[in-house]
Design a protein around this motif. Structure first.
Motif, PDB file in Angstrom:
ATOM      1  N   THR A 199     -26.108  -7.025 -29.746  1.00 52.33           N
ATOM      2  CA  THR A 199     -26.294  -5.716 -30.370  1.00 52.33           C
ATOM      3  C   THR A 199     -25.269  -4.754 -29.772  1.00 52.33           C
ATOM      4  OG1 THR A 199     -28.670  -6.056 -30.658  1.00 52.33           O
ATOM      5  CG2 THR A 199     -27.870  -3.797 -30.788  1.00 52.33           C
ATOM      6  N   HIS A 252     -21.270   6.083 -21.075  1.00 50.22           N
ATOM      7  CA  HIS A 252     -21.252   7.309 -21.857  1.00 50.22           C
ATOM      8  C   HIS A 252     -20.610   8.426 -21.054  1.00 50.22           C
ATOM      9  CE1 HIS A 252     -25.008   7.913 -19.529  1.00 50.22           C
ATOM     10  NE2 HIS A 252     -24.716   9.203 -19.641  1.00 50.22           N
ATOM     11  N   THR A 260     -23.829  -0.703 -30.022  1.00 50.48           N
ATOM     12  CA  THR A 260     -24.175   0.622 -30.542  1.00 50.48           C
ATOM     13  C   THR A 260     -23.180   1.667 -30.038  1.00 50.48           C
ATOM     14  OG1 THR A 260     -26.518  -0.007 -30.427  1.00 50.48           O
ATOM     15  CG2 THR A 260     -26.027   2.320 -30.813  1.00 50.48           C
ATOM     16  N   GLY A 319     -21.480   5.541 -30.338  1.00 56.68           N
ATOM     17  CA  GLY A 319     -22.009   6.837 -30.770  1.00 56.68           C
ATOM     18  C   GLY A 319     -21.158   7.983 -30.266  1.00 56.68           C
ATOM     19  N   GLN A 338     -24.765   7.772 -34.351  1.00 55.74           N
ATOM     20  CA  GLN A 338     -24.549   6.445 -33.796  1.00 55.74           C
ATOM     21  C   GLN A 338     -24.921   5.388 -34.829  1.00 55.74           C
ATOM     22  OE1 GLN A 338     -27.101   6.363 -30.305  1.00 55.74           O
ATOM     23  NE2 GLN A 338     -28.766   5.417 -31.454  1.00 55.74           N
ATOM     24  N   ASN A 339     -24.392   4.214 -34.633  1.00 54.98           N
ATOM     25  CA  ASN A 339     -24.692   3.114 -35.547  1.00 54.98           C
ATOM     26  C   ASN A 339     -24.886   1.837 -34.732  1.00 54.98           C
ATOM     27  OD1 ASN A 339     -24.819   2.299 -38.494  1.00 54.98           O
ATOM     28  ND2 ASN A 339     -23.378   0.780 -37.699  1.00 54.98           N
ATOM     29  N   ARG A 340     -25.850   1.028 -35.139  1.00 60.55           N
ATOM     30  CA  ARG A 340     -26.143  -0.218 -34.437  1.00 60.55           C
ATOM     31  C   ARG A 340     -25.646  -1.405 -35.252  1.00 60.55           C
ATOM     32  NH1 ARG A 340     -32.133  -0.919 -32.416  1.00 60.55           N
ATOM     33  NH2 ARG A 340     -31.347   0.747 -31.055  1.00 60.55           N
ATOM     34  N   PHE A 341     -24.823  -2.238 -34.608  1.00 58.55           N
ATOM     35  CA  PHE A 341     -24.299  -3.450 -35.237  1.00 58.55           C
ATOM     36  C   PHE A 341     -24.988  -4.666 -34.619  1.00 58.55           C
ATOM     37  CE2 PHE A 341     -20.955  -0.256 -35.375  1.00 58.55           C
ATOM     38  CZ  PHE A 341     -20.538  -0.305 -36.697  1.00 58.55           C
ATOM     39  N   LEU A 342     -25.460  -5.577 -35.457  1.00 56.61           N
ATOM     40  CA  LEU A 342     -26.182  -6.767 -35.005  1.00 56.61           C
ATOM     41  C   LEU A 342     -25.390  -8.021 -35.353  1.00 56.61           C
ATOM     42  CD1 LEU A 342     -29.766  -5.772 -36.255  1.00 56.61           C
ATOM     43  CD2 LEU A 342     -28.796  -5.413 -33.973  1.00 56.61           C
ATOM     44  N   ASP A 375     -23.953  -0.343 -20.724  1.00 63.24           N
ATOM     45  CA  ASP A 375     -23.707   0.886 -21.478  1.00 63.24           C
ATOM     46  C   ASP A 375     -22.811   1.822 -20.682  1.00 63.24           C
ATOM     47  OD1 ASP A 375     -25.393   3.194 -20.164  1.00 63.24           O
ATOM     48  OD2 ASP A 375     -26.771   1.498 -20.264  1.00 63.24           O
TER      49      ASP A 375
END
Length: 350
Positions: A38, A90, A40, A42, A29-33, A88
């Protein structure tokens, strides 16, 4: 082992087997700010294989395996320091248990993993010092939900169907010591779940064995009483946990906890009691304890601890301190909740 009476301590061995499961998983996963936002994304990969060997004289064995790729996405927004909005989603995944996937006679059950799309939308806030609150809407939409089959025997068939769970969760905690800058800290915490929707969106179909046969306990291939639109068993509409306690900076903490669970049905027919079973009030099924409503119940617990020094903590806890008798499960027959239980000990951190 089957005994000849409810109090038997010996009996006939009906199951003696080895169960093996190998599981491998990985995620990225990667978090973008971006300012107050935010994001994320994944992905997760799960691979599970099963094997079950019967150690009784017939020596039957069987095996099964599955692999799933599971995406996820999360997002938060913090417009002010005191509040965070979040969302979120998933892909949910839960593999079957070994005894559900492979029966004692060596046959495997044609059953896949539980799969669902899960969503949450809510807000976490700290409106003032000493107060924390969270409100969340959730939706769990199951493409495949596994039921029954938890006994691990051929008499209770495994079944799968579609289902929808939808509701609201609320949590609030108040720490008076932090709120009023006191050394002593009385605190109150409430956690509540409201589950108005917990329904089948398709009949639950009994899974065939590897030889293509379906249990005779499933009329028309479905679990008896299962139909689209009905509330699912073991889905109480209300759950509430309230905690009242006191803590002190010297390491002392004590609190009472009250747990309330609303009533719920234990079978797909939604029978109020075993006497309502269509086979008759005196039939083995009616008398098995597997059918009938589970009434609502309240359990009161108490716990206290004292941090003697940095590494050493003493504790005492009382679970079900009022020693209430209540039913928690009917899958194997009536299973009562734990009676009053007193535990005392220490924890030492090296």
């Amino acid at each position: 082992m089957d005994g000849n009476s409810p109090t038997a301590r010996t009996g006939n061995i009906i199951e003696n087997n080895d169960r093996f499961a190998d599981a491998y998983s990985g995620f990225a996963q990667n978090r973008f700010l971006w300012g107050d936002w935010t994001v994320t994304p994944g992905v997760r990969v799960e691979s599970v294989s099963y094997q079950r060997r019967n150690n009784l004289p017939d020596g039957k064995q069987g095996q099964s395996s599955l692999t799933e790729v599971l995406p996820s996405f999360a997002m938060t927004y913090m417009p002010i320091d005191e509040a965070t909005l979040f969302f979120d989603m998933h892909r949910g995944f839960a593999p079957p248990r070994v005894e559900d996937s492979v029966y004692a006679n060596g046959q495997s059950v044609e059953i896949g993993a539980e799969k669902s799309w899960n969503y949450e939308l809510g807000v976490r806030s700290q409106p003032m010092a000493g107060m924390k609150t969270e409100l969340t809407y959730f939706r769990n939409d199951f493409d495949a939900l596994t039921v029954l089959g938890t006994v691990g025997g051929n008499d209770t068939p495994v079944a799968q169907g579609k289902a929808l769970f939808e509701g609201i969760e609320f949590m609030n905690r108040i720490d008076a010591g932090e709120m009023f800058n006191w050394e002593h800290n009385p605190y109150l915490q409430i956690a509540y779940t409201w589950l108005p929707t917990a329904q089948s969106t398709s009949p639950f179909q009994c899974m065939p064995l590897s030889d293509g046969t379906v249990s005779p306990a499933c009329p028309g291939g479905n679990v008896a009483g299962s139909e689209s639109g009905k509330r699912l068993p073991y889905t109480p509409e209300h759950l509430l946990t309230a905690t009242l306690g006191y803590s002190h900076p010297n390491g002392f903490d004590a609190h009472f906890e009250t747990v309330f669970v609303a009533d719920q049905f234990a079978d797909f027919r939604s029978l109020n009691s075993g006497a309502d079973h269509p086979n008759g009030a005196n039939s083995p099924a009616a008398l098995s304890g597997q059918y009938g409503k589970i009434n609502d119940y309240v359990v009161v617990n108490f716990s206290t601890s004292y941090k003697v020094q940095k590494e050493l903590t003493l504790y005492v806890s009382l679970k079900n301190m009022l020693d209430n008798t209540y039913i928690v499960d009917r899958v194997r027959g009536i299973l009562p909740g734990s009676p009053r239980l007193v535990q005392a000990g220490f924890k030492y951190d090296f």
